[in-house]
Enzyme design. Structure first.
Site, PDB file in Angstrom:
ATOM      1  N   LYS A   1       5.831 -14.321 -34.811  1.00 22.80           N
ATOM      2  CA  LYS A   1       6.489 -15.971 -34.769  1.00 22.80           C
ATOM      3  C   LYS A   1       6.788 -16.240 -33.509  1.00 22.80           C
ATOM      4  O   LYS A   1       6.462 -17.414 -33.137  1.00 22.80           O
ATOM      5  CB  LYS A   1       7.817 -15.688 -35.751  1.00 22.80           C
ATOM      6  CG  LYS A   1       7.416 -15.678 -37.181  1.00 22.80           C
ATOM      7  CD  LYS A   1       8.689 -15.304 -38.042  1.00 22.80           C
ATOM      8  CE  LYS A   1       8.295 -15.079 -39.435  1.00 22.80           C
ATOM      9  NZ  LYS A   1       9.454 -14.565 -40.298  1.00 22.80           N
TER      10      LYS A   1
ATOM     11  N   GLN B   1      15.867 -12.453 -39.910  1.00 23.47           N
ATOM     12  CA  GLN B   1      14.986 -12.014 -40.593  1.00 23.47           C
ATOM     13  C   GLN B   1      15.296 -11.059 -41.839  1.00 23.47           C
ATOM     14  O   GLN B   1      16.037 -10.247 -41.472  1.00 23.47           O
ATOM     15  CB  GLN B   1      13.985 -11.141 -39.627  1.00 23.47           C
ATOM     16  CG  GLN B   1      12.791 -10.331 -39.982  1.00 23.47           C
ATOM     17  CD  GLN B   1      11.583 -11.517 -40.217  1.00 23.47           C
ATOM     18  OE1 GLN B   1      11.505 -12.507 -39.500  1.00 23.47           O
ATOM     19  NE2 GLN B   1      10.984 -11.354 -41.394  1.00 23.47           N
TER      20      GLN B   1
ATOM     21  N   ASP C   1      14.376 -21.550 -42.015  1.00 26.30           N
ATOM     22  CA  ASP C   1      13.638 -20.810 -42.897  1.00 26.30           C
ATOM     23  C   ASP C   1      13.826 -21.355 -44.386  1.00 26.30           C
ATOM     24  O   ASP C   1      13.453 -21.235 -45.286  1.00 26.30           O
ATOM     25  CB  ASP C   1      14.297 -19.370 -43.019  1.00 26.30           C
ATOM     26  CG  ASP C   1      13.441 -18.286 -42.676  1.00 26.30           C
ATOM     27  OD1 ASP C   1      12.295 -18.473 -42.579  1.00 26.30           O
ATOM     28  OD2 ASP C   1      13.809 -17.062 -42.610  1.00 26.30           O
TER      29      ASP C   1
END
Ligand code: NAD
Length: 281
Positions: free
Chosen positions: A50, A94, A117
């Site tokens: 990412k 994450q 997200d």
């Protein structure tokens, strides 16, 4: 009818090109940060992918590595710093987090306008009422892949196997918005095949290699494989690709299907966050 392989890598690269062109003319570059807690090896690969792509597209990037034993308070402190950091327009913590940390409390601490997200309660609630501000990247990526087939979604039977907050549930809401008739299956679903055989659009987001076999798939359907399963040295999906491709009309490969789209959608969300005034929330 021969199967069409949905090339997620190619479709993602079209998004990357568009994002890069837009970022190149921005004075204040979009800033993204990723917080990692612990030593999950798969997370390490995802984070690197990412951030590497973000840097390549001209984003400002930061990364935070916290110890496996970090307390809720220590993680929330980092979250709060990022909430206040003007160079960071969006950040993610994450997942998965170490088991002693309540994921919901971390998600609740992320400022909604930086929630790229799309996992915070406000983002999920917005999605549920059709206010699509920050859509979870993998779900959005799946929808784009389905749309890339050019097939009509409205009125179709869409079956999603997997009900997680990060994939199954948001994708169900997106497909509902597209007027599909949506069924969500999960670990307690009885007679899974009864549902999958009726799916014009079938999405597997489970994490069990080759769970979806050819006999479970409707002829000519669109099959999206979200699964990432490490088998020996290989990564394979939840769909028995080799056999299902003889039945499906369209199918995503693993790797090279949903994965690249997740990164593209995350960076698209971050670009969007960098342009949104606070009054949008
Ligand atoms: P999860 O573990 O949170 O959820 C799995 C879901 O599968 C659950 O809802 C469970 O009820 C269901 N399930 C389990 N066994 C089942 C069975 N036998 N039949 C039917 N349903 C069953 O997983 P997740 O976070 O949603 O991820 C799912 C998969 O997608 C994993 O392999 C993950 O690595 C992958 N993933 C890929 C990407 C990507 O970018 N490609 C992104 C996120 C997740």
């Amino acid at each position: 009818m021969t199967v069409k392989i949905i090339d997620g890598k190619k479709i993602a690269s079209q998004f990357f090109d568009k994002i890069k062109a837009e970022v190149s003319v921005m004075k204040n570059k979009p800033g993204i940060a990723i917080v990692k807690v612990g030593n999950d090896p798969a997370s390490e690969i995802y984070i690197n992918n990412k951030l590497k792509k973000a840097a390549e597209l001209g984003f400002y990037v930061e990364r935070f590595n916290l110890d496996e034993k970090s307390t809720l308070g220590e993680i929330l402190k980092v979250v709060d710093k990022l909430n206040q950091n003007n160079k960071i327009h969006g950040f993610i913590v994450q997942l998965p987090l170490p088991t002693h940390i309540d994921e919901k409390l971390i998600m609740g601490g992320i400022l909604p306008q930086k929630d790229v997200d799309g996992f915070t309660p406000l983002s999920m609630g917005n999605l549920a009422i059709g206010n699509n501000l920050m859509i979870p990247a993998t779900a959005k990526g799946c929808l784009e892949l389905i749309k890339s087939t050019g097939q009509k979604i409205s009125g179709k039977n869409a079956v999603i196997v997997g009900r997680s907050n990060i994939v199954g549930k948001p994708l169900a809401l997106l497909l509902l918005q597209e007027n599909a008739t949506v069924t969500i299956c999960h670990s307690k679903t009885r007679n899974l095949v009864k549902y999958t055989q009726n799916a014009d659009i079938l999405v597997a987001a489970v994490g069990k290699s080759k769970l979806i076999t050819a006999d479970m798939v409707k002829k000519g359907s669109i099959v999206i494989d979200v699964g990432i399963n490490k088998v020996g040295s290989k990564i394979i999906g939840d769909v028995d690709f080799e056999n299902v491709k003889d039945v499906a009309g369209y199918i995503t490969p693993v790797p090279g299907g949903v994965g690249p789209m997740t990164i593209a959608m995350l960076l698209e969300n971050t670009l969007k966050a960098s342009k949104l005034p606070r009054s949008h929330y």
